[in-house]
Design an enzyme around this catalytic site. Sequence first.
Site, mmCIF file in Angstrom:
data_model
loop_
_atom_site.group_PDB
_atom_site.id
_atom_site.type_symbol
_atom_site.label_atom_id
_atom_site.label_comp_id
_atom_site.label_asym_id
_atom_site.label_seq_id
_atom_site.Cartn_x
_atom_site.Cartn_y
_atom_site.Cartn_z
ATOM 1 N N SER A 288 27.608 38.058 40.854
ATOM 2 C CA SER A 288 27.381 38.405 42.255
ATOM 3 C C SER A 288 25.993 37.909 42.700
ATOM 4 O O SER A 288 25.688 36.725 42.555
ATOM 5 C CB SER A 288 27.562 39.914 42.437
ATOM 6 O OG SER A 288 27.616 40.252 43.797
ATOM 7 N N HIS B 182 35.868 41.485 41.582
ATOM 8 C CA HIS B 182 34.452 41.111 41.564
ATOM 9 C C HIS B 182 33.797 41.457 40.233
ATOM 10 O O HIS B 182 32.881 40.769 39.792
ATOM 11 C CB HIS B 182 33.732 41.817 42.712
ATOM 12 C CG HIS B 182 32.433 41.196 43.092
ATOM 13 N ND1 HIS B 182 32.288 39.850 43.369
ATOM 14 C CD2 HIS B 182 31.191 41.742 43.252
ATOM 15 C CE1 HIS B 182 31.031 39.599 43.691
ATOM 16 N NE2 HIS B 182 30.340 40.716 43.606
ATOM 17 N N ASP C 36 38.986 38.987 43.784
ATOM 18 C CA ASP C 36 37.538 39.044 44.004
ATOM 19 C C ASP C 36 37.190 39.138 45.483
ATOM 20 O O ASP C 36 37.976 38.757 46.361
ATOM 21 C CB ASP C 36 36.925 37.768 43.408
ATOM 22 C CG ASP C 36 35.426 37.876 43.151
ATOM 23 O OD1 ASP C 36 34.803 38.871 43.565
ATOM 24 O OD2 ASP C 36 34.888 36.948 42.521
#
Length: 337
Positions: free
Chosen positions: A145, A312, A285
Amino acid sequence: MLALFLVGALLGLSACHSKPESMTVATYFAPQDSGVQTAGIKMIPIQTPVGTFKVWTKRIGNNPTVKVLLLHGGPAMTHEYMECFESFFPKEGFEMIEYDQLGSYYSDQPTDSSLWTIPRFVDEVEQVRKALGLNNSNFYLLGNSWGGILAMEYALKYQQNLKGLIVCNMMSSCPAYGKYAQEVLAKQMDPKVLDTIRAIEARGDYKNPKYMELLLPNFYHQHLCRLAEWPDPVNRSFKHANETVYTLMQGPSEFGIAGRLANWDISNRLKEITVPTLVVGAKYDTMDPNYMEWMSKQFPKGSYLYCPEGSHLAMWDDQQHFYPGVIQFIKKVDAGK
């Protein structure tokens, strides 16, 4: 000549013993500090334009050729949600370093907002690298991320220090990420739920408990972590998040982006990163998996790992695809392939 031969043989023997497959439990867990043993935890001083602060790191294992520094997301989440790597990397003989970036729970949390910029964070990672003795013969940088943003930006400035780069669940363009959230993921929601979320956002009423009450089941549990019960390390990471830094840089939630990172885009610079690079995308995601695959083709030495059950946090909800793929990549790079 005989002396040279013997020296060469000894060096060759030493090289063999440095390989993960010949590593023993004793050598892998051998102390790296002769002083008081601290379970691998080291507080590293970081020089910044507004003073010196300390960041928290924890080293697990010893491996002269594979040292993986983990960059958590947020910004200003914690290393805690990446503790799952402890179940996979040590048994492969990989040395791993967990790390709370400045502003995160286990590190110092200064309040000067000038610190929360990409260049300052990149400089911090470089100081951590030096303090831990990582170099291009062993240094793998893995970011998830926001950590993926940080990893790519670090590579653009300091790739001469890297052996390999792993970008997990992060697109190289925040505008594209925001567009995917609005034009694809938002349309998968119940229209009534989406209307209520939009109304709260329009009022800027992000502290309204209804906001997260709606986002958790309708977005976070669909696209952030799909496990029926979130693991304790994930819950701890959310509990310990620095909301001030997170909101300043990311915005009020994972549903799109609205902070300082909103216009970040290095898609046209990916070709400059020439170290072996793995891009990890996932079906559910918050990031577009097709975009992630496209990214992998922009890196001169790029490859792509797709997690068909993941979101994610694919390192949690698609471990059967995530870890074999990441481990295989590291082993191939370590073998010079």
